[in-house]
Write an enzyme that holds these catalytic residues in place. Sequence first.
Site, PDB file in Angstrom:
ATOM      1  CB  CYS A   6      -1.027  -0.029   1.040  1.00 36.73           C
ATOM      2  SG  CYS A   6      -0.131   0.161   2.797  1.00 36.73           S
ATOM      3  CG  HIS A  15      -4.643  -0.089   3.825  1.00 37.53           C
ATOM      4  ND1 HIS A  15      -3.899  -0.827   3.119  1.00 37.53           N
ATOM      5  CD2 HIS A  15      -5.383   0.452   3.199  1.00 37.53           C
ATOM      6  CE1 HIS A  15      -4.308  -1.037   1.927  1.00 37.53           C
ATOM      7  NE2 HIS A  15      -5.266  -0.077   1.766  1.00 37.53           N
ATOM      8  CG  HIS A  20      -6.525   0.501  -1.626  1.00 36.56           C
ATOM      9  ND1 HIS A  20      -6.854  -0.280  -0.283  1.00 36.56           N
ATOM     10  CD2 HIS A  20      -7.754  -0.009  -2.418  1.00 36.56           C
ATOM     11  CE1 HIS A  20      -8.075  -0.849  -0.718  1.00 36.56           C
ATOM     12  NE2 HIS A  20      -8.470  -0.698  -1.746  1.00 36.56           N
TER      13      HIS A  20
END
Length: 362
Positions: A277, A325, A337
């Site tokens: 990510c 994240h 993402h």
Amino acid sequence: MGTARAEEGTDRAVSTGRINRTRGIALAAITSTAVVAGVIFIQGAADADPKPDLDTAKKQVAALQHKAEEAGESANDLRGQISASGARVKALQAAIAKQQGQVDGVKRQIGSLAVAGYQTSGMTTTAQLLLSTNPDQFLSQASTAQAFAGQQNSALRRYQQAQGKLGDLKASEQTELAALQAVQAQQDALKKQIQTNLDAAEKVLDKLSDEERARIQAENEKEAEEAKDERPSRDGDRMDDLPVPANGRAGIAVQTAMAQLGDPYVWGAEGPNSFDCSGLMLYAWGKAGVSLSHSSKAQASEGRRVSKSQLMPGDLVFYYSPISHVGMYIGNGRIVHASRPGKPVKTDPIDLMPYSTAVRPG
């Protein structure tokens, strides 16, 4: 007759002992068998976890993959410390090499002074004067004897100072190396956590039937293909469909991130064909000329904080507490993402995960 009775009693005792021992062995065998059977039963019960249904298995796998991502982002967060510590170690090693050169130079100077002093140390000043072929020259040299001794003392002081500084640098290097090794060990432990959770996810999948595993595989492949279908075309025909600024670095970052749709998630990857990510954010904004750390936690402080209501395409959106994240806002309530292990780079609603904060890089 008494002897016969005694022998008969002895035979009975021996026979009774044999019977008792036989019974004891049999009882022990029965007991041992029962214990082993019980252990096997308990172990079997532990190993024979009920087979999860497909939806439950998917949820379990997703949870384990998210734990792997959390460990991965924690490991990523140590990259900066490792890099900075490694740079300090290299700088100290360069300083040590330079200082060692100075120490060696002073040592050579001391050696030269010692040789010069030794060559005349065997004779008194009077004897040297009497034997000199040029007394006037000798007297002139003798007048500098004190200065010569001063040079020796000065060289010794310089050597002590240089050697002391060298020792300090070496001590600092050892301290920094120990700190570096500790952080590297911490990162290695987190890497093991990543693999442990991924292995556990695989074990969940192994409990499913071949047909169920094939179904999940097909769904993942379909998801990746659908994500690729969202990519902007290379000729730019679909660029106008993107909710991004027409110009500017944010537009470049969004277009770059969207061009990676469908690429696989790989921990520690930052492109060009796979990402985690924070690696995707680093790669996309890097193409726009903005440098970011490879860590979602670090990236959360690498830009201007913006509220959720003020989000613009290109802003970085962070999730969970502590942050583990990151995605990029692309407008219309969606983010792009690198989702998690086993899933592709894709777009999702901004509220798919617990929202934490957002920043605007650049």
